[in-house]
Motif scaffolding. Sequence first.
Motif, PDB file in Angstrom:
ATOM      1  N   MET A  11       0.837  -1.203   0.000  1.00 39.55           N
ATOM      2  CA  MET A  11       0.000   0.000   0.000  1.00 39.55           C
ATOM      3  C   MET A  11       0.875   1.257   0.000  1.00 39.55           C
ATOM      4  O   MET A  11       0.560   2.252  -0.661  1.00 39.55           O
ATOM      5  N   GLY A  12       1.977   1.191   0.755  1.00 38.45           N
ATOM      6  CA  GLY A  12       2.887   2.329   0.762  1.00 38.45           C
ATOM      7  C   GLY A  12       3.497   2.578  -0.602  1.00 38.45           C
ATOM      8  O   GLY A  12       3.637   3.722  -1.044  1.00 38.45           O
ATOM      9  N   ALA A  13       3.856   1.477  -1.291  1.00 38.37           N
ATOM     10  CA  ALA A  13       4.438   1.606  -2.629  1.00 38.37           C
ATOM     11  C   ALA A  13       3.429   2.215  -3.597  1.00 38.37           C
ATOM     12  O   ALA A  13       3.778   3.053  -4.440  1.00 38.37           O
ATOM     13  N   ILE A  14       2.164   1.796  -3.485  1.00 42.22           N
ATOM     14  CA  ILE A  14       1.120   2.351  -4.349  1.00 42.22           C
ATOM     15  C   ILE A  14       0.937   3.840  -4.075  1.00 42.22           C
ATOM     16  O   ILE A  14       0.820   4.658  -4.989  1.00 42.22           O
ATOM     17  N   PHE A  15       0.939   4.195  -2.787  1.00 44.37           N
ATOM     18  CA  PHE A  15       0.774   5.607  -2.406  1.00 44.37           C
ATOM     19  C   PHE A  15       1.896   6.457  -2.979  1.00 44.37           C
ATOM     20  O   PHE A  15       1.664   7.539  -3.538  1.00 44.37           O
ATOM     21  N   LEU A  16       3.145   5.973  -2.856  1.00 43.09           N
ATOM     22  CA  LEU A  16       4.288   6.728  -3.362  1.00 43.09           C
ATOM     23  C   LEU A  16       4.271   6.788  -4.881  1.00 43.09           C
ATOM     24  O   LEU A  16       4.570   7.819  -5.480  1.00 43.09           O
ATOM     25  N   SER A  17       3.913   5.679  -5.517  1.00 43.39           N
ATOM     26  CA  SER A  17       3.903   5.630  -6.976  1.00 43.39           C
ATOM     27  C   SER A  17       2.847   6.558  -7.559  1.00 43.39           C
ATOM     28  O   SER A  17       3.017   7.092  -8.658  1.00 43.39           O
ATOM     29  N   ALA A  18       1.749   6.727  -6.835  1.00 45.18           N
ATOM     30  CA  ALA A  18       0.657   7.583  -7.325  1.00 45.18           C
ATOM     31  C   ALA A  18       0.900   9.056  -7.026  1.00 45.18           C
ATOM     32  O   ALA A  18       0.067   9.903  -7.370  1.00 45.18           O
ATOM     33  N   SER A  19       2.043   9.398  -6.435  1.00 50.06           N
ATOM     34  CA  SER A  19       2.313  10.784  -6.041  1.00 50.06           C
ATOM     35  C   SER A  19       2.222  11.776  -7.194  1.00 50.06           C
ATOM     36  O   SER A  19       1.665  12.870  -7.017  1.00 50.06           O
ATOM     37  N   PRO A  20       2.762  11.467  -8.393  1.00 49.39           N
ATOM     38  CA  PRO A  20       2.607  12.423  -9.498  1.00 49.39           C
ATOM     39  C   PRO A  20       1.151  12.704  -9.839  1.00 49.39           C
ATOM     40  O   PRO A  20       0.793  13.839 -10.180  1.00 49.39           O
ATOM     41  N   HIS A  46       2.444  17.219   1.491  1.00 49.28           N
ATOM     42  CA  HIS A  46       2.684  15.952   0.802  1.00 49.28           C
ATOM     43  C   HIS A  46       4.024  15.975   0.080  1.00 49.28           C
ATOM     44  O   HIS A  46       4.811  15.022   0.146  1.00 49.28           O
ATOM     45  N   GLY A  47       4.295  17.081  -0.631  1.00 45.90           N
ATOM     46  CA  GLY A  47       5.560  17.183  -1.354  1.00 45.90           C
ATOM     47  C   GLY A  47       6.760  17.189  -0.421  1.00 45.90           C
ATOM     48  O   GLY A  47       7.802  16.590  -0.728  1.00 45.90           O
ATOM     49  N   PHE A  48       6.637  17.861   0.726  1.00 41.51           N
ATOM     50  CA  PHE A  48       7.729  17.904   1.697  1.00 41.51           C
ATOM     51  C   PHE A  48       7.990  16.509   2.271  1.00 41.51           C
ATOM     52  O   PHE A  48       9.149  16.105   2.455  1.00 41.51           O
ATOM     53  N   PHE A  49       6.919  15.757   2.549  1.00 44.47           N
ATOM     54  CA  PHE A  49       7.075  14.376   3.016  1.00 44.47           C
ATOM     55  C   PHE A  49       7.818  13.536   1.972  1.00 44.47           C
ATOM     56  O   PHE A  49       8.720  12.759   2.313  1.00 44.47           O
ATOM     57  N   LEU A  50       7.446  13.692   0.717  1.00 44.16           N
ATOM     58  CA  LEU A  50       8.107  12.938  -0.351  1.00 44.16           C
ATOM     59  C   LEU A  50       9.580  13.309  -0.443  1.00 44.16           C
ATOM     60  O   LEU A  50      10.441  12.439  -0.655  1.00 44.16           O
ATOM     61  N   TYR A  51       9.882  14.597  -0.276  1.00 46.87           N
ATOM     62  CA  TYR A  51      11.280  15.015  -0.358  1.00 46.87           C
ATOM     63  C   TYR A  51      12.107  14.365   0.750  1.00 46.87           C
ATOM     64  O   TYR A  51      13.201  13.827   0.495  1.00 46.87           O
ATOM     65  N   LEU A  52      11.607  14.415   1.966  1.00 48.73           N
ATOM     66  CA  LEU A  52      12.334  13.811   3.085  1.00 48.73           C
ATOM     67  C   LEU A  52      12.483  12.306   2.892  1.00 48.73           C
ATOM     68  O   LEU A  52      13.535  11.727   3.216  1.00 48.73           O
ATOM     69  N   PHE A  53      11.441  11.670   2.368  1.00 50.61           N
ATOM     70  CA  PHE A  53      11.479  10.221   2.181  1.00 50.61           C
ATOM     71  C   PHE A  53      12.509   9.819   1.129  1.00 50.61           C
ATOM     72  O   PHE A  53      13.322   8.915   1.348  1.00 50.61           O
ATOM     73  N   PHE A  54      12.510  10.493  -0.007  1.00 52.33           N
ATOM     74  CA  PHE A  54      13.359  10.077  -1.116  1.00 52.33           C
ATOM     75  C   PHE A  54      14.776  10.642  -1.032  1.00 52.33           C
ATOM     76  O   PHE A  54      15.706  10.033  -1.560  1.00 52.33           O
TER      77      PHE A  54
END
Length: 371
Positions: A11-20, A46-54
Amino acid sequence: MKIRLDLMEGMGAIFLSASPAVFCVLTFFRFYSDASFFFAILFVLHGFFLYLFFIDKVGFDSKVNVLVVFFVFSGLISAALGSGSFFGVPQSLACAGYALALLHCNINPSFYKLVYYVFVSFCFFLILQGIDPEGVFLVSRNVVSVFVVLGLSLYYIACQNYCKSPSVLPAILGVIVAMWAIGRSGMASAVFFLFYAVFFTGKRFSTKGFFVFFVLVFLYFVLAGEYFNILTVGIDRFNTLGIEDVRTLINSAYLIRVTSLEWEFFIGGDLGKIYEVISVNGNPHNSYINLHVNFGIFGFVVMVFFLFYSILKLVFLRNFTLLIVLLVCLFRSSFDVTAFYGPLDFIIWYIVFYVIGFSRVNFGWSMSRGV
């Protein structure tokens, strides 16, 4: 327990993959909904979370992170000492996060095509209702073609990642929607995508393509008859105005001001003191002016350097898909504030990151592969 953990990871992978796709949805409602500030906050978080994650995967000492941190500090300095936007800094950081997500997540082009078709269907619904594009969004009708460019860019990038040639139909629909919005740079951008899809990927109009095209034209002219003149209006704007309009006066006035005032040359010009900008509600209609205002001369020079470097590197790599996407985004940004604190920052960051941090990873489609 293991199954549960696998499910959570999936589910996490789907959430991250659907980010765009989440980026597209939040950006749409930022310009469409009365609750735009709420969607802007969600976008930033959401974008800030993605930045910290990646960025943890890329490395905090990587060239990507160093570049982003440089622009964050440049933006903060220009906002504190000049007329830059404080809220624009987290927006830029969020776009960097979405760009990193797109680099790490590989989604089938059909998914992005579906997201794009949802937007196109929305536009065709408005066309059939006889609604003027000027009154659809909270900003001007020019944002319609920005969504066309954004949707086609994501679709073309996904096609590259899957080693597929982009379909012609999305670009055809983009041209029609851009014509509805009238804007000259928007129509030209959509035509560039169509030209690339037809001639530079080995694809040609098939019998099916001709049929679909003429059906769309029929629906456009017959069912939206009262909007027939909007096509000729858009074409006439090219013929009568070319590229000359208030933008030329704004560009000239801004250049004169920042070259005559040393302080504003370094930290960015004050748009609130330029009559030509004030007369159009403070909109400079040029993302490169926005770049200088928000990041100062040092940020401007660094970004221009990386953009030129990206263009040359993509030519060297024969990655013509990303090249056309970048050139179209830069062209579109020349006529409106669509980048450097705009929705196209997402695509521009993605391509710059790809070039400086991921160019040795060969997962891209190119003409030389003959796909």
